[in-house]
Design a protein around this motif. Structure first.
Motif, PDB file in Angstrom:
ATOM      1  N   GLU A 225      63.176  61.454 117.834  1.00 57.03           N
ATOM      2  CA  GLU A 225      63.578  60.844 118.990  1.00 57.03           C
ATOM      3  C   GLU A 225      63.894  59.461 118.970  1.00 57.03           C
ATOM      4  O   GLU A 225      64.271  58.813 117.999  1.00 57.03           O
ATOM      5  N   GLY A 226      63.843  58.645 120.239  1.00 58.12           N
ATOM      6  CA  GLY A 226      64.424  57.321 120.054  1.00 58.12           C
ATOM      7  C   GLY A 226      66.244  57.295 120.477  1.00 58.12           C
ATOM      8  O   GLY A 226      66.512  58.379 120.650  1.00 58.12           O
ATOM      9  N   ASP A 227      66.353  56.251 120.715  1.00 58.14           N
ATOM     10  CA  ASP A 227      68.151  56.103 121.088  1.00 58.14           C
ATOM     11  C   ASP A 227      69.080  56.786 120.022  1.00 58.14           C
ATOM     12  O   ASP A 227      70.156  57.364 120.023  1.00 58.14           O
ATOM     13  N   PHE A 228      68.785  56.489 118.616  1.00 58.92           N
ATOM     14  CA  PHE A 228      69.209  57.069 117.626  1.00 58.92           C
ATOM     15  C   PHE A 228      68.699  58.136 116.515  1.00 58.92           C
ATOM     16  O   PHE A 228      68.841  58.198 115.492  1.00 58.92           O
ATOM     17  N   GLY A 229      67.629  58.618 117.079  1.00 59.68           N
ATOM     18  CA  GLY A 229      66.779  59.472 116.251  1.00 59.68           C
ATOM     19  C   GLY A 229      66.204  58.858 115.100  1.00 59.68           C
ATOM     20  O   GLY A 229      65.778  59.466 114.255  1.00 59.68           O
ATOM     21  N   GLU A 230      65.880  57.709 115.415  1.00 62.65           N
ATOM     22  CA  GLU A 230      65.035  56.912 114.272  1.00 62.65           C
ATOM     23  C   GLU A 230      63.645  57.191 114.220  1.00 62.65           C
ATOM     24  O   GLU A 230      63.018  56.883 113.216  1.00 62.65           O
ATOM     25  N   VAL A 231      62.872  57.756 115.166  1.00 58.06           N
ATOM     26  CA  VAL A 231      61.679  57.955 115.372  1.00 58.06           C
ATOM     27  C   VAL A 231      61.325  59.366 115.183  1.00 58.06           C
ATOM     28  O   VAL A 231      61.877  60.422 116.009  1.00 58.06           O
ATOM     29  N   ILE A 232      60.659  59.687 114.323  1.00 57.72           N
ATOM     30  CA  ILE A 232      60.280  61.149 113.948  1.00 57.72           C
ATOM     31  C   ILE A 232      59.079  61.380 114.263  1.00 57.72           C
ATOM     32  O   ILE A 232      57.962  60.787 113.854  1.00 57.72           O
ATOM     33  N   ARG A 233      58.814  62.481 115.225  1.00 54.24           N
ATOM     34  CA  ARG A 233      57.494  62.838 115.441  1.00 54.24           C
ATOM     35  C   ARG A 233      57.138  64.143 115.193  1.00 54.24           C
ATOM     36  O   ARG A 233      57.920  65.109 115.231  1.00 54.24           O
ATOM     37  N   GLU A 234      55.992  64.197 114.386  1.00 54.93           N
ATOM     38  CA  GLU A 234      55.564  65.456 113.855  1.00 54.93           C
ATOM     39  C   GLU A 234      54.559  66.300 115.062  1.00 54.93           C
ATOM     40  O   GLU A 234      53.848  65.669 115.816  1.00 54.93           O
ATOM     41  N   ASP A 235      54.554  67.210 114.901  1.00 59.49           N
ATOM     42  CA  ASP A 235      53.948  68.223 115.927  1.00 59.49           C
ATOM     43  C   ASP A 235      53.689  69.741 115.344  1.00 59.49           C
ATOM     44  O   ASP A 235      53.995  70.096 114.297  1.00 59.49           O
ATOM     45  N   GLU A 236      52.917  70.301 116.128  1.00 64.55           N
ATOM     46  CA  GLU A 236      52.601  71.739 115.486  1.00 64.55           C
ATOM     47  C   GLU A 236      53.917  72.640 115.795  1.00 64.55           C
ATOM     48  O   GLU A 236      54.795  72.426 116.504  1.00 64.55           O
ATOM     49  N   ILE A 237      53.922  73.773 115.095  1.00 59.72           N
ATOM     50  CA  ILE A 237      55.149  74.595 115.015  1.00 59.72           C
ATOM     51  C   ILE A 237      55.178  75.328 116.314  1.00 59.72           C
ATOM     52  O   ILE A 237      53.970  75.784 116.691  1.00 59.72           O
ATOM     53  N   PRO A 238      56.062  75.471 117.108  1.00 63.04           N
ATOM     54  CA  PRO A 238      56.447  76.217 118.055  1.00 63.04           C
ATOM     55  C   PRO A 238      55.718  77.519 118.009  1.00 63.04           C
ATOM     56  O   PRO A 238      56.176  78.076 116.856  1.00 63.04           O
ATOM     57  N   SER A 239      54.927  78.055 119.173  1.00 64.51           N
ATOM     58  CA  SER A 239      54.180  79.381 118.954  1.00 64.51           C
ATOM     59  C   SER A 239      55.168  80.531 118.758  1.00 64.51           C
ATOM     60  O   SER A 239      54.946  81.500 118.031  1.00 64.51           O
ATOM     61  N   ASP A 240      56.341  80.443 119.208  1.00 64.47           N
ATOM     62  CA  ASP A 240      57.478  81.582 119.196  1.00 64.47           C
ATOM     63  C   ASP A 240      58.021  81.687 117.747  1.00 64.47           C
ATOM     64  O   ASP A 240      58.961  82.349 117.426  1.00 64.47           O
ATOM     65  N   MET A 241      57.752  80.609 116.809  1.00 66.04           N
ATOM     66  CA  MET A 241      58.565  80.676 115.698  1.00 66.04           C
ATOM     67  C   MET A 241      57.461  80.727 114.498  1.00 66.04           C
ATOM     68  O   MET A 241      57.840  80.939 113.204  1.00 66.04           O
ATOM     69  N   ARG A 242      55.948  80.997 114.756  1.00 71.44           N
ATOM     70  CA  ARG A 242      55.348  81.104 113.563  1.00 71.44           C
ATOM     71  C   ARG A 242      55.384  82.184 112.472  1.00 71.44           C
ATOM     72  O   ARG A 242      55.161  82.009 111.489  1.00 71.44           O
ATOM     73  N   THR A 243      55.874  83.170 113.374  1.00 73.48           N
ATOM     74  CA  THR A 243      55.725  84.671 112.425  1.00 73.48           C
ATOM     75  C   THR A 243      57.150  84.292 111.517  1.00 73.48           C
ATOM     76  O   THR A 243      57.031  84.576 110.306  1.00 73.48           O
ATOM     77  N   GLU A 244      58.156  83.625 111.978  1.00 71.91           N
ATOM     78  CA  GLU A 244      59.335  83.653 111.299  1.00 71.91           C
ATOM     79  C   GLU A 244      59.116  82.501 110.230  1.00 71.91           C
ATOM     80  O   GLU A 244      59.742  82.591 109.115  1.00 71.91           O
ATOM     81  N   VAL A 245      58.221  81.473 110.408  1.00 66.53           N
ATOM     82  CA  VAL A 245      57.918  80.265 109.839  1.00 66.53           C
ATOM     83  C   VAL A 245      57.348  80.951 108.352  1.00 66.53           C
ATOM     84  O   VAL A 245      57.569  80.649 107.215  1.00 66.53           O
ATOM     85  N   ARG A 246      56.229  82.007 108.770  1.00 62.50           N
ATOM     86  CA  ARG A 246      55.524  82.588 107.652  1.00 62.50           C
ATOM     87  C   ARG A 246      56.380  83.371 106.641  1.00 62.50           C
ATOM     88  O   ARG A 246      56.352  83.205 105.662  1.00 62.50           O
TER      89      ARG A 246
END
Length: 745
Positions: A225-246
C-alpha cells in the motif's frame, strides 16, 4: 568526500533555490556517502545480477529495488513521460529506445546488508554484457514475464548461469498483464530449463485483479500500500486460497526434501517441519544450485519487490560461500582455492571484467576475490607483467562514481587509467603468477561494410572504433585488402546499428553500413600453353623478351595459392630476368578477366624463351609475363570460385527440420547432426554469399533460440547463375556492355 565537493555538486541542482536548501541537501548527501562507504563484514555482502529475456522488466525491477532501499529518491520509468528514464539506463540511446545496451553496476543497502547489483541487457546482440556480469557475481535473479514465460533469451541466460555455476532466484514479473499465468511459467522452468523449482509465494489475483502475494513459508498475505507500494500490510490468507496455499506449501517441502538431506530426513520421519527448517533448507539447496526458489510480483505496479530483496539476503550466498579458483601460470593443471576473508594479510587478487572509456579516461570494472587494496597501492598485471599505481578508487552507481579509499574481498569497484584487457588478473605481489578463469567471448556472427560519410571525419572514426572495440570484445573491425573496404563484425544487426549511432552521437562521425563484398576468386579449368613475344625495336634502346610455358590449375586443396615454377634449361632466359617474369605473372593475377577478382589456384610454368643480348631487360620480361597471362585470359577456359563456410548451428530439436530446409535453400550441404539434451547441433557447409542476413532468419524461425558460428572452410566453383551474374555486373561496371544492352539486362 569533502563537504566542499558536495556543495559544488549540489550548486548545479535546479530544484534547490536557496542556499539553505543547498546546505541541507549537501549534508544529506554527505551522510548518504558515509552510509554507503561503510565496509560490511563478508556475511553481509551480496553480489547479484538481474538477467532475463528482452522486455521482462529487469531495469524496472532494479529501479524499484533502488527506491525501496533508499538509494534514489524518486522512481522513473524506462519509457517515462517525464523524459528522465530509469536510473540504470544512463545512456541517451537506452532512454530513447527503452532498452538496456550496457550492463550497469550499483550498490545499495537492505536490512544492513550491502547489495552490489549489475543490471544486464536482454537482447542477444549484447550477450557479452551478461557473460561479463555473471562471471564475477555470486548470485542472480532470473526475471520471467508471466505472459511470455521461458523465452529464447531466458534459455541463453540459463546456460550462462550454468557455465559460471551461479545460484539464482526466479522472479515471475508482470502479473498485472493480460494473459498472465504464473503456473504455466513454473511448468516451463521445470520442463524447458530442467530446474528443480517451486513457489515461495502465490499471487492474490491476476491481471487487473492482482492485489498482493501470499507467503507460503510464513502463511500470510502481503498487501503493498501507499503511493509507491512502500507500506507492506500483513493479513490473513484469503479464504478462497487456503486450500491452494496448503497444497503449494506441501509441494515446496517435497521439492526441497528431494535435494536437501536434512529436510528430507525430517520429512520421511514425519517430524514437525518449522518455518526455520524450510528457510535453512532453501538456502542450503539454493547455494548448491539444486533448487530454485520462485517468487512472484509486478515491479511496475510496485508489488512483490521487498520480499524479493528479503530472499536475496536470506537465500543467495555471500562471497565467502562461493568457491573461486586461480590458476598457476607454470602449472596448467594446478588451481588454488582463494580465501575471501576480509583481511589485509592475504595478497590481493582481482579480475578486470569490463572496460569502459569515458571522458575521464578508461574506466576498468574490477571484482576483488582476495585480500584488499587501497588508494595509492601498486598492482601488477599477471598477463603483461606491467605495474600500475592506483590514482583513483571508485564504486559505481549507474553513471555516477563515488570515491572510496579501500576495497576488500567480495567488493565490485572500478579504477581509472589502467591499461589492460577484459579478463586480465591483477595482484599486488609481482611474484604471484596467477590468473583467474577467463571470460567466455562468443564469436561475431554478422559482418557489414562500414565507411564514413565525410572524409574529414576519419580521425574521429578511428578514435571511436578504437574505443568501442576495446570496450566490447564481440565487436571486431578490420580492413579487407581484397575488396578494399572496411568491415565491422558483431553479434547482430542491432548490435552494429547501435554502434553506428554511437559513432554519430559521441564522436560526431556519421557512417554508412552496408552488405560486405565477398572475396571471389578466378581460376583455370584446364591447362593452356602460351608463347608470347614482347618486341619493341624501333630505333634506340629497345625491348625484347619471349616466354614459353604452360599455365595450369592447381588441385582443389591448393586453389587459393599462386605458384611460379622456373623450368628453363640453358641461357635462353637468363636467370637475372626470371624474377621479372614472375612479377609480371603475379601483377596480372591481382585482377581477373571475368569478374575483376583476384586469380588464384594456378601454376605458371616457365619452360623456355628467348632474349636479345642488347634489348632484353628485366622490364621487358616483366611485360612479357603480363602479355602471356593476357593471352591465357582470352584463350583459356576460366571459372569463378567462391568461399564456402563451415557453419555450426545450435537449435532446440523441434526446429531441426526448419533449419535443415534453410540450409538447403541457401545452397548448403548438411555434413552432420548431433542431438543432446533437447538441443540439436547441425554442421553444414554453405557459400558465404548466401549467409548474409541468415542470423535474422534463424532467430525469427526459432523464436530467437537459434545460434550459429561459422569459419572459412575452402574455395569451390560457384553455381552457373551466380557466375553469370557476377560477369554481367562486372562488364556493366567496366563499361564493357553498350548502353542499349545494359538496359535490356
Amino acid at each position: 568526500m569533502s563537504i566542499i565537493t558536495v556543495l559544488r555538486y549540489n550548486m548545479n541542482l535546479k530544484s534547490l533555490r536557496s542556499r539553505s536548501h543547498i546546505l541541507k541537501n549537501s549534508l544529506q548527501c554527505l551522510s548518504s556517502f558515509a552510509k554507503y562507504a561503510e565496509h560490511k563484514p563478508l556475511e553481509k555482502i551480496r553480489n547479484i545480477g538481474i538477467s532475463a529475456h528482452i522486455d521482462s522488466g529487469k531495469t524496472t525491477l532494479t529501479e524499484r529495488i533502488l527506491f525501496y532501499t533508499g538509494r534514489i529518491a524518486k522512481m522513473h520509468e524506462v519509457r517515462g513521460k517525464d523524459n528522465v528514464g530509469a536510473t540504470m539506463d544512463s545512456m541517451e540511446l537506452e532512454r530513447q529506445r527503452g532498452i538496456t545496451i550496457q550492463s550497469a553496476a550499483t550498490y545499495t543497502l537492505w536490512k544492513d546488508h550491502n547489495i552490489n547489483i549489475i543490471d544486464t541487457p536482454g537482447h542477444v546482440d549484447f550477450t557479452v554484457e551478461v557473460e561479463r556480469a555473471l562471471r564475477v557475481l555470486d548470485g542472480a535473479i532470473l526475471v520471467l514475464c508471466a505472459v511470455g514465460g521461458v523465452q529464447s533469451q531466458t534459455i541463453t541466460v540459463d546456460r550462462q548461469m550454468r557455465r559460471y555455476n551461479v545460484p539464482r532466484l526466479a522472479f515471475i514479473n508482470k502479473l498485472d498483464r493480460l494473459g498472465a499465468n504464473h503456473k504455466r511459467t513454473l511448468e516451463q522452468l521445470r520442463g524447458k530449463l530442467n530446474l528443480n523449482a517451486a513457489f515461495l509465494q502465490l499471487p492474490i489475483g491476476l491481471e487487473s485483479k492482482n492485489r498482493g502475494v501470499v507467503d507460503l513459508i510464513h502463511q500470510k498475505a502481503l498487501y503493498f500500500e501507499g503511493d509507491f507500494g512502500e507500506v507492506i500490510r500483513e493479513d490473513e490468507i484469503p479464504s478462497d486460497m487456503r486450500t491452494e496455499v496448503r497444497h503449494k506449501r506441501q509441494e515446496l517441502i517435497e521439492h526441497l526434501s528431494n535435494v536437501d538431506e536434512k529436510l528430507g530426513e525430517m520429512y520421511l520421519n514425519e517430524m514437525q517441519i518449522l518455518e526455520k527448517d524450510i528457510t535453512d533448507a532453501i538456502r542450503r539447496s539454493c547455494i548448491r544450485r539444486t533448487f530454485v526458489p520462485v517468487l512472484v510480483g509486478t515491479a511496475l505496479k510496485n508489488r512483490g519487490v521487498q520480499p524479493l530483496l528479503d530472499a536475496v539476503v536470506d537465500y543467495l550466498p555471500n562471497p565467502g560461500e562461493v568457491e573461486n579458483y586461480a590458476f598457476e601460470h607454470e602449472k596448467e593443471a594446478s588451481r588454488i582455492l582463494l580465501n575471501s576473508e576480509r583481511s589485509d594479510e592475504r595478497p590481493f587478487i582481482g579480475l578486470a571484467f569490463k572496460l569502459e572509456a569515458g571522458k575521464f579516461g578508461q574506466l576498468t570494472y574490477f571484482r576483488c576475490y582476495q585480500g584488499m587494496v587501497k588508494k595509492g597501492d601498486t598492482l601488477y598485471n599477471t598477463r603483461t607483467k606491467k605495474k600500475v599505481r592506483i590514482q583513483r578508487l571508485v564504486r559505481l552507481h549507474a553513471n555516477q562514481m563515488e570515491d572510496v579509499t579501500t576495497v576488500y574481498a567480495g567488493d565490485i569497484f572500478a579504477l581509472f587509467g589502467i591499461d589492460c584487457a577484459s579478463g586480465d588478473t591483477f595482484v599486488n605481489d609481482p611474484d604471484l603468477q596467477l590468473s583467474m578463469e577467463s571470460i567466455y567471448i562468443p564469436e561475431p556472427v554478422v559482418s557489414m561494410s562500414i565507411q564514413v560519410k565525410n572524409s574529414k571525419d576519419r580521425e574521429n572514426f578511428a578514435k571511436g572504433i578504437s574505443r568501442f572495440t576495446k570496450e566490447d570484445p564481440t565487436l571486431r573491425y578490420h580492413y579487407d585488402p581484397d575488396n578494399k573496404e572496411s568491415l565491422v563484425s558483431g553479434m547482430g544487426e542491432l548490435h552494429l546499428e547501435i554502434y553506428s549511432q554511437r559513432l554519430e552521437r559521441e564522436f560526431n562521425c556519421p557512417v554508412i553500413l552496408g552488405k560486405p563484398k565477398v572475396s571471389f576468386r578466378e581460376t583455370l579449368r584446364a591447362p593452356i600453353e602460351f608463347d608470347y613475344l614482347h618486341k619493341k625495336q624501333s630505333g634506340g634502346a629497345g625491348q625484347y623478351a619471349r616466354v614459353i610455358g604452360v599455365l595450369e590449375p592447381l588441385p582443389p586443396e591448393k586453389n587459393t595459392e599462386l605458384l611460379f615454377c622456373d623450368e628453363t634449361i640453358g641461357t635462353n632466359v637468363p636467370k637475372q630476368f626470371v624474377p621479372g617474369v614472375e612479377r609480371g605473372f603475379r601483377t596480372m593475377c591481382e585482377k581477373g578477366f571475368l569478374t575483376g577478382h583476384k586469380v588464384a589456384g594456378v601454376k605458371f610454368r616457365l619452360i623456355d624463351g628467348m632474349h636479345h643480348c642488347v634489348d632484353s631487360s628485366e622490364l621487358a620480361f616483366f611485360l612479357a609475363g603480363q602479355g602471356a597471362i593476357k593471352d591465357t585470359y582470352l584463350n583459356g577456359s576460366w571459372q569463378v570460385l567462391e568461399p564456402v563456410m563451415s557453419v555450426e548451428i545450435t537449435v532446440p530439436i523441434e526446429y531441426q527440420g526448419t533449419v535443415m530446409a534453410q540450409i538447403v535453400k541457401r545452397h548448403g550441404i548438411l555434413i552432420n547432426t548431433d542431438n543432446n539434451e533437447g538441443w540439436s547441433v547441425l554442421k553444414a557447409e554453405v557459400p558465404l554469399n548466401d549467409m548474409f542476413g541468415y542470423i535474422g532468419e534463424l532467430r525469427s524461425n526459432t523464436q530467437g533460440k537459434g545460434e550459429f558460428t561459422m569459419e572459412y572452410a575452402r574455395y569451390t566453383p560457384c553455381l552457373q547463375e551466380v557466375e553469370e551474374r557476377l560477369i554481367r555486373e562486372y562488364q556493366i561496371a567496366s563499361n564493357l556492355i553498350p548502353e542499349t544492352r545494359r538496359k535490356q539486362n
